[in-house]
Write a protein that holds these residues in place. Sequence first.
Motif, PDB file in Angstrom:
ATOM      1  N   GLN A 171      13.930  16.436   3.019  1.00  0.00           N
ATOM      2  CA  GLN A 171      14.292  17.014   4.414  1.00  0.00           C
ATOM      3  C   GLN A 171      14.253  18.614   3.872  1.00  0.00           C
ATOM      4  OE1 GLN A 171      14.898  15.749   7.201  1.00  0.00           O
ATOM      5  NE2 GLN A 171      14.291  13.810   6.342  1.00  0.00           N
ATOM      6  N   ILE A 208      -5.624  -3.399   5.106  1.00  0.00           N
ATOM      7  CA  ILE A 208      -5.714  -1.765   4.741  1.00  0.00           C
ATOM      8  C   ILE A 208      -6.315  -1.158   6.220  1.00  0.00           C
ATOM      9  CG2 ILE A 208      -6.438   0.075   3.433  1.00  0.00           C
ATOM     10  CD1 ILE A 208      -6.821  -1.877   1.361  1.00  0.00           C
ATOM     11  N   ALA A 248       1.070  -1.344  -0.003  1.00  0.00           N
ATOM     12  CA  ALA A 248      -0.109  -0.028   0.195  1.00  0.00           C
ATOM     13  C   ALA A 248       0.628   1.233   0.000  1.00  0.00           C
ATOM     14  CB  ALA A 248      -0.865  -0.001   1.124  1.00  0.00           C
ATOM     15  N   LYS A 277       6.153  17.910  -1.580  1.00  0.00           N
ATOM     16  CA  LYS A 277       7.639  17.729  -2.073  1.00  0.00           C
ATOM     17  C   LYS A 277       7.593  16.704  -3.063  1.00  0.00           C
ATOM     18  CE  LYS A 277       9.150  18.281   2.907  1.00  0.00           C
ATOM     19  NZ  LYS A 277       9.837  17.714   3.940  1.00  0.00           N
ATOM     20  N   THR A 329      -0.611  10.481   5.666  1.00  0.00           N
ATOM     21  CA  THR A 329      -1.801  10.069   6.513  1.00  0.00           C
ATOM     22  C   THR A 329      -1.963   9.228   7.671  1.00  0.00           C
ATOM     23  OG1 THR A 329      -1.780   7.755   5.325  1.00  0.00           O
ATOM     24  CG2 THR A 329      -2.578   9.712   4.091  1.00  0.00           C
ATOM     25  N   TYR A 360       1.355  10.005  15.909  1.00  0.00           N
ATOM     26  CA  TYR A 360      -0.044   9.221  16.182  1.00  0.00           C
ATOM     27  C   TYR A 360      -0.145   8.006  16.798  1.00  0.00           C
ATOM     28  CZ  TYR A 360      -3.124  11.744  12.812  1.00  0.00           C
ATOM     29  OH  TYR A 360      -3.995  12.954  12.294  1.00  0.00           O
ATOM     30  N   LEU A 402      -1.074  -5.771  11.852  1.00  0.00           N
ATOM     31  CA  LEU A 402      -1.716  -5.989  10.541  1.00  0.00           C
ATOM     32  C   LEU A 402      -1.035  -7.007   9.654  1.00  0.00           C
ATOM     33  CD1 LEU A 402      -1.238  -2.271   9.306  1.00  0.00           C
ATOM     34  CD2 LEU A 402      -3.462  -3.294   9.878  1.00  0.00           C
ATOM     35  N   PHE A 455      10.618  14.958  13.927  1.00  0.00           N
ATOM     36  CA  PHE A 455       9.706  13.713  14.635  1.00  0.00           C
ATOM     37  C   PHE A 455       9.794  14.354  16.152  1.00  0.00           C
ATOM     38  CE2 PHE A 455       8.320  10.041  12.178  1.00  0.00           C
ATOM     39  CZ  PHE A 455       9.051  10.334  11.018  1.00  0.00           C
ATOM     40  N   GLY A 501       3.039   8.437   1.238  1.00  0.00           N
ATOM     41  CA  GLY A 501       4.725   8.238   0.639  1.00  0.00           C
ATOM     42  C   GLY A 501       5.660   8.899   1.371  1.00  0.00           C
ATOM     43  N   GLN A 502       5.341   9.466   2.496  1.00  0.00           N
ATOM     44  CA  GLN A 502       6.349  10.277   3.166  1.00  0.00           C
ATOM     45  C   GLN A 502       7.340   9.502   3.972  1.00  0.00           C
ATOM     46  OE1 GLN A 502       6.057  13.824   2.517  1.00  0.00           O
ATOM     47  NE2 GLN A 502       5.021  12.801   1.322  1.00  0.00           N
TER      48      GLN A 502
HETATM   49  C1  LIG Z   1      10.629  15.525   7.317  1.00  0.00           C
HETATM   50  C2  LIG Z   1       9.546  14.364   7.749  1.00  0.00           C
HETATM   51  C3  LIG Z   1       9.007  14.774   9.067  1.00  0.00           C
HETATM   52  C4  LIG Z   1       8.325  14.010   9.662  1.00  0.00           C
HETATM   53  N1  LIG Z   1       7.768  14.240  11.052  1.00  0.00           N
HETATM   54  C5  LIG Z   1       6.974  13.383  11.765  1.00  0.00           C
HETATM   55  C6  LIG Z   1       6.464  13.942  13.018  1.00  0.00           C
HETATM   56  O1  LIG Z   1       6.775  14.777  13.633  1.00  0.00           O
HETATM   57  N2  LIG Z   1       5.513  12.821  13.713  1.00  0.00           N
HETATM   58  C7  LIG Z   1       5.001  11.674  13.050  1.00  0.00           C
HETATM   59  O2  LIG Z   1       4.242  11.114  13.470  1.00  0.00           O
HETATM   60  N3  LIG Z   1       5.438  11.494  11.620  1.00  0.00           N
HETATM   61  C8  LIG Z   1       6.290  12.144  11.103  1.00  0.00           C
HETATM   62  N4  LIG Z   1       6.741  11.794   9.820  1.00  0.00           N
HETATM   63  C9  LIG Z   1       5.931  10.919   9.065  1.00  0.00           C
HETATM   64  C10 LIG Z   1       4.896  11.298   8.635  1.00  0.00           C
HETATM   65  O3  LIG Z   1       3.753  11.291   9.511  1.00  0.00           O
HETATM   66  C11 LIG Z   1       4.501   9.849   7.400  1.00  0.00           C
HETATM   67  O4  LIG Z   1       3.353  10.830   6.851  1.00  0.00           O
HETATM   68  C12 LIG Z   1       3.938   9.017   8.139  1.00  0.00           C
HETATM   69  O5  LIG Z   1       4.882   8.129   8.859  1.00  0.00           O
HETATM   70  C13 LIG Z   1       3.662   7.757   7.150  1.00  0.00           C
HETATM   71  O6  LIG Z   1       2.381   8.195   6.498  1.00  0.00           O
HETATM   72  P1  LIG Z   1       2.138   7.991   4.813  1.00  0.00           P
HETATM   73  O7  LIG Z   1       0.731   8.191   4.475  1.00  0.00           O
HETATM   74  O8  LIG Z   1       2.944   8.916   4.184  1.00  0.00           O
HETATM   75  O9  LIG Z   1       2.560   6.392   4.680  1.00  0.00           O
HETATM   76  P2  LIG Z   1       3.442   5.819   3.347  1.00  0.00           P
HETATM   77  O10 LIG Z   1       4.920   6.387   3.510  1.00  0.00           O
HETATM   78  O11 LIG Z   1       2.794   5.736   2.064  1.00  0.00           O
HETATM   79  O12 LIG Z   1       3.502   4.468   3.958  1.00  0.00           O
HETATM   80  C14 LIG Z   1       4.166   4.086   5.052  1.00  0.00           C
HETATM   81  C15 LIG Z   1       3.786   2.528   5.418  1.00  0.00           C
HETATM   82  O13 LIG Z   1       2.687   2.536   5.758  1.00  0.00           O
HETATM   83  C16 LIG Z   1       1.800   1.526   4.907  1.00  0.00           C
HETATM   84  N5  LIG Z   1       0.429   1.928   4.643  1.00  0.00           N
HETATM   85  C17 LIG Z   1       0.244   3.320   4.335  1.00  0.00           C
HETATM   86  N6  LIG Z   1      -1.188   3.632   4.317  1.00  0.00           N
HETATM   87  C18 LIG Z   1      -1.731   2.459   4.887  1.00  0.00           C
HETATM   88  C19 LIG Z   1      -2.922   2.108   5.473  1.00  0.00           C
HETATM   89  N7  LIG Z   1      -3.884   2.963   5.138  1.00  0.00           N
HETATM   90  N8  LIG Z   1      -3.178   0.729   5.679  1.00  0.00           N
HETATM   91  C20 LIG Z   1      -2.360   0.036   5.696  1.00  0.00           C
HETATM   92  N9  LIG Z   1      -0.897   0.182   5.660  1.00  0.00           N
HETATM   93  C21 LIG Z   1      -0.691   1.422   5.082  1.00  0.00           C
HETATM   94  C22 LIG Z   1       2.676   1.522   3.726  1.00  0.00           C
HETATM   95  O14 LIG Z   1       2.758   0.201   2.883  1.00  0.00           O
HETATM   96  C23 LIG Z   1       4.035   1.640   4.170  1.00  0.00           C
HETATM   97  O15 LIG Z   1       4.570   0.323   4.796  1.00  0.00           O
HETATM   98  C24 LIG Z   1       7.867  12.841   8.984  1.00  0.00           C
HETATM   99  C25 LIG Z   1       8.131  12.542   7.981  1.00  0.00           C
HETATM  100  C26 LIG Z   1       8.957  13.373   7.206  1.00  0.00           C
HETATM  101  C27 LIG Z   1       9.299  12.971   5.726  1.00  0.00           C
END
Ligand SMILES: Cc1cc2nc3c(=O)[nH]c(=O)nc-3n(C[C@H](O)[C@H](O)[C@H](O)COP(=O)(O)OP(=O)(O)OC[C@H]3O[C@@H](n4cnc5c(N)ncnc54)[C@H](O)[C@@H]3O)c2cc1C
Lengths: 263, 160
Positions: B44, A156, A26, B58, A105, A119, A151, A180, A30-31
């Motif tokens: 970053q 999902i 999934a 980004k 997300t 979270y 999971l 973070f 993508g962060q």
């Molecule tokens: C510069 C930077 C600073 C950040 N600072 C913080 C912070 O202060 N606090 C914090 O909590 N986080 C922080 N993050 C992380 C951020 O919150 C990410 O968004 C989060 O960790 C991953 O969410 P995503 O939606 O981008 O998931 P993705 O990167 O797309 O996926 C992460 C993982 O989760 C899985 N996945 C994604 N969505 C689902 C779903 N709905 N169901 C099941 N599996 C799923 C994917 O397969 C993958 O394994 C930071 C990230 C960056 C780049």
Amino acid sequence: MYAFDFERPSTIADAAKALAQDDAQALGGGQTLIPTLKQRLAMPTVLVSLSSIPEMRGICRSDANALCIGGATPHAVVARDGGAFPALADLAGHIGDPAVRTRGTVGGSLANNDPAACYPAAALATGATIITNTRQIAADDFFDGMFGTALEEGEIITEVQFPIPQAASYQKFNQPASRFALTGVMVCRYASGVRVGVTGASEDGVFRWAEAEAALSNSFAASALDGLTLDAEGMLGDIHGAPQYRAHLVTVMAKRAVEEAAT
Amino acid sequence: MAQISITINGKSASAEVEGRTLLSEVLRDGLRLTGTHIGCDTSQCGACLVHVNGQLAKSCTMLALEADGAEVRTIEGMANDDGSLGDIQQAFQDHHGLQCGFCTPGMIMAATSLLRENPKPTEAEVRAYLEGNMCRCTGYHNIIKAIMAASGQDVTLAAH
Ligand SMILES: Cc1cc2nc3c(=O)[nH]c(=O)nc-3n(C[C@H](O)[C@H](O)[C@H](O)COP(=O)(O)OP(=O)(O)OC[C@H]3O[C@@H](n4cnc5c(N)ncnc54)[C@H](O)[C@@H]3O)c2cc1C
Ligand code: FES
Ligand code: FES
């Protein structure tokens, strides 16, 4: 990045089907996953984007007084529309930076279970329910050590329900380089008692601090935590903070959270 | 390979991409819009910020296929129609908000989002919003001043 195929389904059912393929993964915002793919630390054959599934986006308040957030809802939307649970909106509004918040997300954050993510602390401190395409998981049964969760492959997170507390606060000690939490503590007070979720501290990932919960359920004041300490054994240590420092920080941030929640 | 269509700075464009192609690669290599900079490529620094459907993103951390059908705005789309600098760009010039200019496109995109969400931010709010934008040259003060000025606020006391 290794090459992969890409699918962008518009329903949960289609996403589940796509994720049943071998080595499918999934994609939330993508962060976390895109940097991981760039480092070639993951090698999916197909990425299934969850960004275009309307039933997985948005926020509502349930009859049982929980804030229900679609699994693919970005942090920025929770920060903006989560006013029914201000401490959670505030938590979401301080994740990373504005561009991380427009894409990252809640489902991705919980599925990833980074030991310093925000979270997961909220999920434990509220006793949230994590709803997937196949079942409901209590937060207490969801997290399984650093980066580990309950999971199953291809499962999902479609929605997360956070019971709204009477009073709450999340206090994050920023790690300014990564953005973070160096250490973060969420305190939530309910009629049934107080819950405390701690992130960025333990080598086992996010945890509930039972002694603090008992003390605060008895008296909801920062002074109730006086004299309570956590063992540095098993705490994270790095150049930003030694285990002893983090153990100490948990108490400091917990007290700040109680003070903030009590006002 | 797959085909994507985007609206880029108001004009439609299409590109052939792989699953792993990043939005930043389509912009810079495909469309030759090299104003979007790549500083870190690890999410970053904020040099690669663009607006996707009006939201700050980004471009180094977004797949091109995720932008299929979207409206994308880059630094090349920030000048006025007559080619003169937009208000925020002009404020950066007036207040010496850049030196080498590498971070500037990302700063302008972030500042534009900020002022849309919060037209009269405090200095602290500007600094907090720029948390994801690194600048190796200016020390940030003049960037803060430029954004405060672009929001129509008195900057004589800002960033001291
Ligand atoms: C510069 C930077 C600073 C950040 N600072 C913080 C912070 O202060 N606090 C914090 O909590 N986080 C922080 N993050 C992380 C951020 O919150 C990410 O968004 C989060 O960790 C991953 O969410 P995503 O939606 O981008 O998931 P993705 O990167 O797309 O996926 C992460 C993982 O989760 C899985 N996945 C994604 N969505 C689902 C779903 N709905 N169901 C099941 N599996 C799923 C994917 O397969 C993958 O394994 C930071 C990230 C960056 C780049
Ligand atoms: S190049 Fe995208 S954040 Fe640095
Ligand atoms: S002006 Fe050189 S990096 Fe900002």
